[in-house]
Motif scaffolding. Structure first.
Motif, PDB file in Angstrom:
ATOM      1  N   HIS A 132       0.830  -1.204   0.000  1.00 29.42           N
ATOM      2  CA  HIS A 132       0.000   0.000   0.000  1.00 29.42           C
ATOM      3  C   HIS A 132       0.864   1.252   0.000  1.00 29.42           C
ATOM      4  CE1 HIS A 132      -3.810   2.148   0.910  1.00 29.42           C
ATOM      5  NE2 HIS A 132      -3.009   2.995   1.549  1.00 29.42           N
ATOM      6  N   ILE A 133       1.897   1.279   0.829  1.00 33.24           N
ATOM      7  CA  ILE A 133       2.785   2.439   0.908  1.00 33.24           C
ATOM      8  C   ILE A 133       3.522   2.645  -0.408  1.00 33.24           C
ATOM      9  CG2 ILE A 133       4.815   3.417   2.044  1.00 33.24           C
ATOM     10  CD1 ILE A 133       2.306   3.427   3.745  1.00 33.24           C
ATOM     11  N   LEU A 134       3.988   1.543  -0.999  1.00 34.76           N
ATOM     12  CA  LEU A 134       4.699   1.649  -2.272  1.00 34.76           C
ATOM     13  C   LEU A 134       3.794   2.187  -3.369  1.00 34.76           C
ATOM     14  CD1 LEU A 134       6.746  -1.701  -2.262  1.00 34.76           C
ATOM     15  CD2 LEU A 134       7.641   0.626  -1.962  1.00 34.76           C
ATOM     16  N   ALA A 135       2.566   1.671  -3.423  1.00 35.83           N
ATOM     17  CA  ALA A 135       1.647   2.045  -4.503  1.00 35.83           C
ATOM     18  C   ALA A 135       1.106   3.458  -4.348  1.00 35.83           C
ATOM     19  CB  ALA A 135       0.492   1.049  -4.560  1.00 35.83           C
ATOM     20  N   PHE A 136       0.742   3.833  -3.132  1.00 30.27           N
ATOM     21  CA  PHE A 136       0.049   5.111  -2.932  1.00 30.27           C
ATOM     22  C   PHE A 136       0.897   6.176  -2.247  1.00 30.27           C
ATOM     23  CE2 PHE A 136      -3.358   1.810  -2.726  1.00 30.27           C
ATOM     24  CZ  PHE A 136      -3.860   2.062  -3.996  1.00 30.27           C
ATOM     25  N   GLY A 137       2.130   5.817  -1.872  1.00 31.29           N
ATOM     26  CA  GLY A 137       3.002   6.796  -1.247  1.00 31.29           C
ATOM     27  C   GLY A 137       4.298   6.991  -1.998  1.00 31.29           C
ATOM     28  N   VAL A 138       5.028   5.899  -2.182  1.00 35.33           N
ATOM     29  CA  VAL A 138       6.349   5.993  -2.812  1.00 35.33           C
ATOM     30  C   VAL A 138       6.245   6.310  -4.303  1.00 35.33           C
ATOM     31  CG1 VAL A 138       8.463   4.731  -3.363  1.00 35.33           C
ATOM     32  CG2 VAL A 138       7.403   4.461  -1.108  1.00 35.33           C
ATOM     33  N   PHE A 139       5.384   5.580  -5.029  1.00 33.46           N
ATOM     34  CA  PHE A 139       5.275   5.786  -6.475  1.00 33.46           C
ATOM     35  C   PHE A 139       4.854   7.219  -6.821  1.00 33.46           C
ATOM     36  CE2 PHE A 139       2.759   5.579 -10.445  1.00 33.46           C
ATOM     37  CZ  PHE A 139       3.788   5.252 -11.317  1.00 33.46           C
ATOM     38  N   PRO A 140       3.789   7.756  -6.227  1.00 32.28           N
ATOM     39  CA  PRO A 140       3.458   9.157  -6.544  1.00 32.28           C
ATOM     40  C   PRO A 140       4.532  10.138  -6.078  1.00 32.28           C
ATOM     41  CG  PRO A 140       2.042   8.299  -4.798  1.00 32.28           C
ATOM     42  CD  PRO A 140       2.764   7.145  -5.373  1.00 32.28           C
ATOM     43  N   SER A 141       5.261   9.786  -5.022  1.00 37.02           N
ATOM     44  CA  SER A 141       6.352  10.652  -4.566  1.00 37.02           C
ATOM     45  C   SER A 141       7.469  10.704  -5.605  1.00 37.02           C
ATOM     46  CB  SER A 141       6.903  10.161  -3.225  1.00 37.02           C
ATOM     47  OG  SER A 141       5.945  10.283  -2.201  1.00 37.02           O
ATOM     48  N   LEU A 142       7.738   9.561  -6.262  1.00 34.59           N
ATOM     49  CA  LEU A 142       8.751   9.532  -7.318  1.00 34.59           C
ATOM     50  C   LEU A 142       8.342  10.411  -8.493  1.00 34.59           C
ATOM     51  CD1 LEU A 142       9.691   5.733  -7.322  1.00 34.59           C
ATOM     52  CD2 LEU A 142      11.071   7.647  -6.461  1.00 34.59           C
ATOM     53  N   ILE A 143       7.056  10.428  -8.777  1.00 32.57           N
ATOM     54  CA  ILE A 143       6.564  11.298  -9.858  1.00 32.57           C
ATOM     55  C   ILE A 143       6.759  12.763  -9.487  1.00 32.57           C
ATOM     56  CG2 ILE A 143       4.504  12.027 -11.116  1.00 32.57           C
ATOM     57  CD1 ILE A 143       3.484   9.167 -10.940  1.00 32.57           C
ATOM     58  N   VAL A 144       6.453  13.086  -8.217  1.00 33.79           N
ATOM     59  CA  VAL A 144       6.660  14.465  -7.746  1.00 33.79           C
ATOM     60  C   VAL A 144       8.134  14.843  -7.861  1.00 33.79           C
ATOM     61  CG1 VAL A 144       6.623  15.949  -5.704  1.00 33.79           C
ATOM     62  CG2 VAL A 144       4.655  14.509  -6.230  1.00 33.79           C
ATOM     63  N   MET A 145       9.010  13.910  -7.514  1.00 38.80           N
ATOM     64  CA  MET A 145      10.444  14.179  -7.626  1.00 38.80           C
ATOM     65  C   MET A 145      10.866  14.353  -9.084  1.00 38.80           C
ATOM     66  SD  MET A 145      11.954  11.472  -4.817  1.00 38.80           S
ATOM     67  CE  MET A 145      13.651  11.858  -5.248  1.00 38.80           C
ATOM     68  N   TRP A 146      10.226  13.598  -9.967  1.00 41.70           N
ATOM     69  CA  TRP A 146      10.633  13.608 -11.380  1.00 41.70           C
ATOM     70  C   TRP A 146      10.224  14.891 -12.102  1.00 41.70           C
ATOM     71  CZ3 TRP A 146       7.300  13.190 -15.765  1.00 41.70           C
ATOM     72  CH2 TRP A 146       7.983  13.057 -16.980  1.00 41.70           C
ATOM     73  N   VAL A 147       9.032  15.399 -11.826  1.00 44.45           N
ATOM     74  CA  VAL A 147       8.577  16.588 -12.545  1.00 44.45           C
ATOM     75  C   VAL A 147       9.486  17.776 -12.226  1.00 44.45           C
ATOM     76  CG1 VAL A 147       6.175  15.828 -12.570  1.00 44.45           C
ATOM     77  CG2 VAL A 147       6.969  17.306 -10.717  1.00 44.45           C
TER      78      VAL A 147
END
Length: 554
Positions: A132-147
């Motif tokens: 759950h943390i990976l899917a809804f926390g880490v993954f969107p956080s990586l997108i935030v870091m990428w933009v």
């Protein structure tokens, strides 16, 4: 050549990188959390606004705007990403427990988390939680870091967050004013509604917790019961007194067969002359609140963390009266209740029989207790703080031979177990507590050289899936009775009853009386014949049951 290819790849990736303003990135992040991390919030909203679609849309838009107003204060170039990433992780963490276990993450829950141990908390970190943390926390956080944050003029970059704050706040206010009377009524009646909003509720809870800790940081300890004196029961030479107070953990009264439960969870206590108080309620729904509250002089209505921290408790009063007081712990500590007394920590011992999982089950008390009882030569009160029925790993709270009710849930992920398997595992913990209490009583009864007694009361109860709730820690205003209705048991030897002039049948007549943790402070003083102005006779269940009337009225 490979280096050139890598360079070209990275260059093309950077060119494909999305460029966005801090304000817009904040809006998208809130939208993600609003839609993905708030299943319970939306579920309650659909019930609250059933048949009133426009009111629902208006209220949700207002909540969105309020969140945007708060988050926009961090929507600066160098703060927006760290802040949003922390919010995404937080919302993912809390939403898992809210949506799967029905847990509300408020100030008291945060307090409970802050004082828990690594050994205890690790049971809540399951595979489902990690995914759950990976899917809804880490993954969107990586997108935030990428933009990429779009460059802005210095003045515009400084002004935009403030303008966003003002506009969002104005929109939220306008939307709420459209039907303010109805919205206010809903918030008064359904306090669970906004308590389920992520990450708003845990943020508010964290702020309230920080304020509470800040207020209590410089408090000076206030003495209680300095006038305490031992009564007539201590005048003449007597057998030394030993009273054991067992602070139970997560035991709910509904699953005690002594209270009429149709599963025989109390096979040993039912054969002993115990008095079972069937209508007792707790001060709180989590150890961090209930444990210090039950030993304090304050009622459930008046207790606060600050008061509990800054005021001596019933153990101090007993100490002032000259009694020897000790605390043995097989849980997360004494919460400063026994700060002025000798303490003994039994959890995490290298004992293969009782501590095979890295935590100790309550059988760890028995052997040292046998030796201790034999050594007592002065009037003593000993507190045993159990691990009891603490979840979610109920199956680790009892030895294999006590798995009487089968099949039992043997995982911390309740979704993998049936409701009956969860209940069976929990019932096994209650049956093991029954065994520990019975063994302790038998040891006390076998010692003719002491006047002995035992009081058992649990700190709070537990939800086992009723109404979608699991574990404990629900805000008291909305807590189900399964989390507040707790067992309380008393046993007294003949020598104890004689020395302290107690009419056992009179005490037994109160077995169905409405009692609570409020009674413990005063009843313990009354039971042990301790005179102090702090004792309230109306809350002392032994007041009408003293054969020595003078002692009861003092």
């Amino acid at each position: 050549m490979p280096f050139v290819q890598t360079l070209l790849y990275r260059t093309s990736l950077l060119r494909a990188q999305i460029s966005i303003s801090p304000a817009l990135l904040t809006v998208f992040s809130i939208a993600f959390m609003f839609g993905v991390d708030n299943s319970t919030f939306w579920y309650i909203a659909s019930d609250v606004f059933s048949g009133h679609l426009f009111s629902l849309m208006g209220y949700m838009a207002a909540v969105f705007c309020l969140t945007l107003a708060a988050f926009s204060l961090f929507a600066f170039r160098w703060t927006v990403k760290p802040f949003l990433i922390s919010m995404l992780i937080l919302a993912a963490m809390t939403s898992y427990y809210v949506d799967t276990l029905g847990i509300i993450v408020d100030r008291d829950m945060i307090q409970n988390v802050m004082v828990t141990t690594v050994a205890e908390s690790r049971h809540l970190i399951t595979l489902g939680y990690v995914i759950h943390i990976l899917a809804f926390g880490v993954f969107p956080s990586l997108i935030v870091m990428w933009v990429r944050i779009r460059p802005q003029q210095r003045v515009w970059a400084a002004v935009t967050p403030i303008v966003t704050f003002v506009i969002s706040l104005a929109l939220a206010t306008g939307l709420l004013m459209v039907d303010l009377k109805s919205y206010a009524s809903i918030l008064r009646e359904r306090k669970d509604f906004m308590s389920s909003y992520q990450p708003g509720a845990p943020l508010v809870g964290a702020i309230r917790y920080a304020k509470m800790i800040s207020r209590s940081a410089n408090l000076v300890l206030t003495s209680t019961g300095m006038d305490a004196k031992a009564g007539a029961a201590y005048d003449a030479p007597q057998k030394p007194m030993l009273t054991i107070v067992v602070a139970g953990e997560t035991a709910r009264a509904q699953n005690f067969s002594l209270n009429g439960y149709d599963v025989d969870t109390n096979p040993e206590l039912s054969k002993l002359p115990v008095i079972n108080f069937s209508n007792t309620h707790s001060c709180g729904t989590a150890t961090a609140v209930s444990l210090p509250c039950m030993f304090s002089k304050f009622s459930q209505d008046s207790y606060s963390f600050e008061k509990g921290t800054s005021t001596e408790n019933v153990l101090d009063v007993l100490g002032h009266a000259g009694l020897n007081v000790e605390w043995w712990d097989n849980n997360t500590g004494d919460k400063a209740i026994a700060a002025r007394f000798d303490t003994r920590r039994l959890t995490n011992l290298k004992n293969p029989e009782f501590c095979a999982t890295g935590e100790c089950i309550d059988g760890i008390f028995l052997e040292p207790l046998k030796e201790y009882i034999a050594s007592v030569n002065k009037d003593t009160v000993l507190v045993l703080h159990q691990i009891g029925s603490h979840g979610p790993t109920y199956y680790q709270r009892y030895p294999a031979e006590f798995e009487r009710f089968k099949p039992a849930c043997r995982t911390a992920e309740f979704k993998k177990c049936t409701p009956q398997e969860i209940t069976n595992a929990y019932d096994n913990t209650i049956a093991y507590t029954d065994h520990i209490l019975a063994q302790t009583i038998n040891m006390l009864a076998a010692n003719d050289g002491l006047a002995t007694s035992l009081i058992y009361v649990s700190d709070h109860g537990e939800s086992l899936g009723e109404s979608g709730l699991y574990l404990h820690g629900a805000p008291y205003f909305m807590a189900p009775e399964t989390q507040t209705h707790v067992p309380m048991i008393l046993w007294m030897s003949d020598a104890f009853q004689s020395r302290f002039s107690i009419d056992e049948s009179c005490v037994a007549d109160q077995r169905d009386k409405a009692l609570s943790h409020d009674n413990l402070f005063h009843s313990l003083l009354g039971l042990l014949d301790i005179h102090t102005a702090e004792r309230n006779p109306d809350l002392d269940i032994f007041t009408p049951c003293k054969t020595n009337v003078e002692v009861a009225k003092l």
